[in-house]
Write an enzyme that holds these catalytic residues in place. Structure first.
Site, PDB file in Angstrom:
ATOM      1  N   ASP B  91       0.589  -1.472  -0.033  1.00  0.00           N
ATOM      2  CA  ASP B  91       0.045   0.061  -0.173  1.00  0.00           C
ATOM      3  C   ASP B  91       0.938   1.116   0.090  1.00  0.00           C
ATOM      4  O   ASP B  91       2.064   1.195   0.079  1.00  0.00           O
ATOM      5  CB  ASP B  91      -1.023  -0.059   1.188  1.00  0.00           C
ATOM      6  CG  ASP B  91      -0.253   0.069   2.518  1.00  0.00           C
ATOM      7  OD1 ASP B  91      -0.902   0.252   3.601  1.00  0.00           O
ATOM      8  OD2 ASP B  91       1.001  -0.051   2.701  1.00  0.00           O
ATOM      9  N   CYS B 303     -14.080 -28.220   7.695  1.00  0.00           N
ATOM     10  CA  CYS B 303     -12.736 -27.673   7.200  1.00  0.00           C
ATOM     11  C   CYS B 303     -11.592 -28.847   7.108  1.00  0.00           C
ATOM     12  O   CYS B 303     -11.558 -29.593   7.987  1.00  0.00           O
ATOM     13  CB  CYS B 303     -12.351 -26.604   8.197  1.00  0.00           C
ATOM     14  SG  CYS B 303     -10.603 -25.669   8.051  1.00  0.00           S
TER      15      CYS B 303
END
Lengths: 229, 398
Positions: B91, B303
């Site tokens: 960023d 999961c």
């Protein structure tokens, strides 16, 4: 000291491979759960609640094998947050930790957080300073933990004292340790290898006395407690 | 331009694509974990590869402070420094500057602030931000934008939007490695559709490799949030990636994907793990609760991650908030969950069953059918029929 060169129990086999000119010896440890034998002298990896502190379980295989297949477990760690009933329900250490090819050696104390508190130990049990406060562990309670956890090897409960105690206190620690040795053996579950605890501080006499008493019982090994302070 | 973006499957606005970056060929929609200081807290790069992570986000602000972009450059770039063979995104540093530093001040020149190291007055300009990012070497770099919280109203938002466009040109001019690093522009404009539209058109005119939708995920109401995303995705080019910054709640990721976004980042999965919270199809599971102490089920039976395959809720409960391994294992599971969500979004679109996936996702999260109104509204605009999961008394079905 044991004079035999090999020892068998249902979970563990040990044999000496070679002797030095002195007392040192190289050996090999076979555990049913470990695919390859473990050379001795061997280092136990320290754990916190059964898992190594510094590496997650899926990355354990990246450590050299087989020397890093022996883990030290302190049963006292589980007193904070996990009942023995739940551990039994899960199926013991191997099931709970998902580490099926590792051997567990249970010793009550660890080297950092669960330390013996000799001043509070009495004839009923051994006292430890732990993150969840000071605990008094009786042989029966300790054996309940061992039965739930089901480690490959386990040390009997000892009255560990620092080097600066009086002769009288030192002698008492040996007497208690031998008494608790018998109580632990009487309650021992099938399958684990018993390591008799040897104390005696820095008194050669007391150390010998303790060792001789332990050698008389049918144990698989010996666990010497040495005060490093 | 150093990327290729190829759409492989669609459902109305939603699309699954292949995003080819210098270091990795990615599949979108995708979630990017945040590796603030050149590392994801609690996981090694090996583990990140194993769970299927494709792009990691690095924070320019933190890296510029420690160990400095010059050192990273000297050592061969961030990929080499952190031993991450796949893609990286940095960023601009602007957001941290504004959110972390109380004395930050924004002028036309850039962001002036007090250095947390020695208290000296410092200035982060668009040029400086791009230079730092050039040294760090990520596959995707972000323009320095004038970020304003969506909870603020008034002329400041308009000022920030126009400044963002002016700074975009300065970022483009300063960018020294356009053939190795992709400079994305960031759409600002608050919650004002007119401002957002001006900003989108301005950025599209500059023909950038990709576009981000910024200024959201900061406390605005959900209804405003999705409308801004929908407006931007409708106006941004079809053939370039769209990145919604700061979005990480699984529900938000699904909604934004339905509206046509491709990329997301957020600290939420790893941060919430450190507080003992696991991401599960039903929402969240708080492992610190006493009830967990006796629960011998895995965190999520559906999961396939290392944590759910090996550990019970009871064991994890004994670790959380007390032992670092608890945070590590939960972070691992939560990131795996987000990676799996990304994979499911991609494959359901490619296989032509995206609406079914959305319904199934919402049914598990809202079994009583109480899907929030904003989600229903967003899905209507996305053209996805979720009436089956919105029924007050849903019939039992998969």
């Amino acid at each position: 000291m044991s004079s035999s060169n090999s020892i068998h129990s249902s979970a563990m086999k040990f044999a000496v491979k070679a002797w030095s000119n002195g007392r040192a010896r190289a050996g090999v440890l076979h555990l049913d759960c470990c695919p390859t034998p473990i050379d001795t002298p061997s280092l136990l990896l320290s754990t916190r609640k059964g898992l190594p502190l510094f590496i997650s379980p899926d990355l354990l295989p990246s450590l050299p094998s087989p020397d890093s297949h022996l883990l030290h477990v302190s049963p006292l760690h589980f007193l904070e947050g996990l009942s023995m009933t739940t551990i039994s329900k899960i199926g013991g250490l191997h099931q709970m930790l998902g580490l099926h090819e590792y051997g567990f050696a249970a010793v009550p104390r660890d080297s950092i957080q669960c330390l013996p508190e000799a001043n509070s130990t009495n004839k009923v049990g051994a006292s430890f300073e732990t993150p969840c406060g000071r605990l008094l562990i009786k042989p029966a309670e300790y054996m309940e933990m061992i039965s739930s956890l089901r480690p490959e090897l386990w040390a009997t409960l000892a009255d560990e004292v620092p080097a600066w105690v009086s002769d009288k206190r030192n002698k008492t620690s040996v007497d208690r340790t031998i008494k608790w040795l018998d109580e632990c053996i009487a309650l021992s579950p099938t399958g684990g290898a018993v390591f008799g605890a040897i104390v005696g501080g820095s008194s050669l006499e007391e150390r010998q006395r303790c060792a001789q008493e332990v050698a008389r019982r049918n144990v698989s090994g010996h666990c010497s407690f040495v005060d490093m302070r | 331009m150093a990327l290729r973006f190829e759409v492989l499957g669609r459902f109305n606005h939603a699309r699954a694509a292949q995003l080819t970056l210098p270091h990795f060929v990615c599949q979108t929609p995708l979630f990017m974990p945040v590796g603030t200081q050149g590392t994801i807290k609690g996981l090694t790069t090996n583990q990140l590869e194993e769970i299927g992570c494709q792009i990691i986000l690095g924070n320019t602000y933190h890296l510029a402070l420690r160990p400095t972009s010059e050192l990273i450059d000297e050592l061969g770039g961030l990929h080499k420094f952190m031993n991450w063979p796949r893609a990286l995104l940095t960023d601009s540093g602007g957001f941290q500057m504004v959110s972390l530093l109380h004395l930050a001040d924004i002028t036309e020149k850039g962001v002036t602030f007090q250095s947390p190291v020695d208290g000296k007055q410092m200035l982060l300009t668009p040029e400086e931000s791009i230079q730092i990012q050039n040294r760090i070497g990520a596959d995707i770099i972000m323009a320095l934008d004038d970020v304003v919280k969506t909870t603020i109203t008034g002329p400041r938002i308009e000022e920030a939007m126009y400044r963002t466009l002016r700074w975009m040109d300065r970022c483009i001019a300063a960018h020294k490695r356009p053939h190795e690093q992709n400079l994305f522009g960031i759409v600002q404009g608050g919650l004002d559709p007119v401002l957002r539209d001006i900003c989108v058109r301005g950025l599209v005119d500059r023909n950038l490799p990709g576009y981000a939708i910024g200024g959201l995920a900061g406390g605005e109401d959900k209804d405003s949030f999705w409308r801004v995303v929908a407006q931007c995705t409708a106006a941004l080019p079809e053939d370039k990636p769209r990145y919604v910054m700061g979005v990480g709640y699984p529900l938000d990721v699904v909604v934004c994907s339905a509206l046509g976004a491709d990329m997301y980042d957020c600290v939420y999965p790893t941060r919430t793990a450190r507080f003992g919270t696991a991401l599960v199809p039903e929402g969240v599971l708080k492992l610190k609760q006493r009830a967990m102490a006796e629960d011998t089920r895995p965190i999520d039976p559906t999961c396939a991650c290392m944590v759910c395959k090996n550990y019970t809720r009871a064991y994890i409960h004994s670790l959380v908030a007390k032992d670092a391994m608890g945070s590590q294992l939960l972070s691992y599971h939560n990131l795996y969950y987000m990676m799996q969500l990304s994979r499911n979004l991609h494959s359901s679109m490619v296989q032509g069953r995206f609406p079914e996936f959305v319904c199934s996702f919402l049914q598990k999260m809202f079994p009583k059918g109480d899907v929030p109104e904003w989600v229903c509204n967003a899905m209507e605009v996305a053209g996805i029929d979720i009436s089956l999961c919105c029924a007050p008394f849903p019939s039992t079905q998969d």
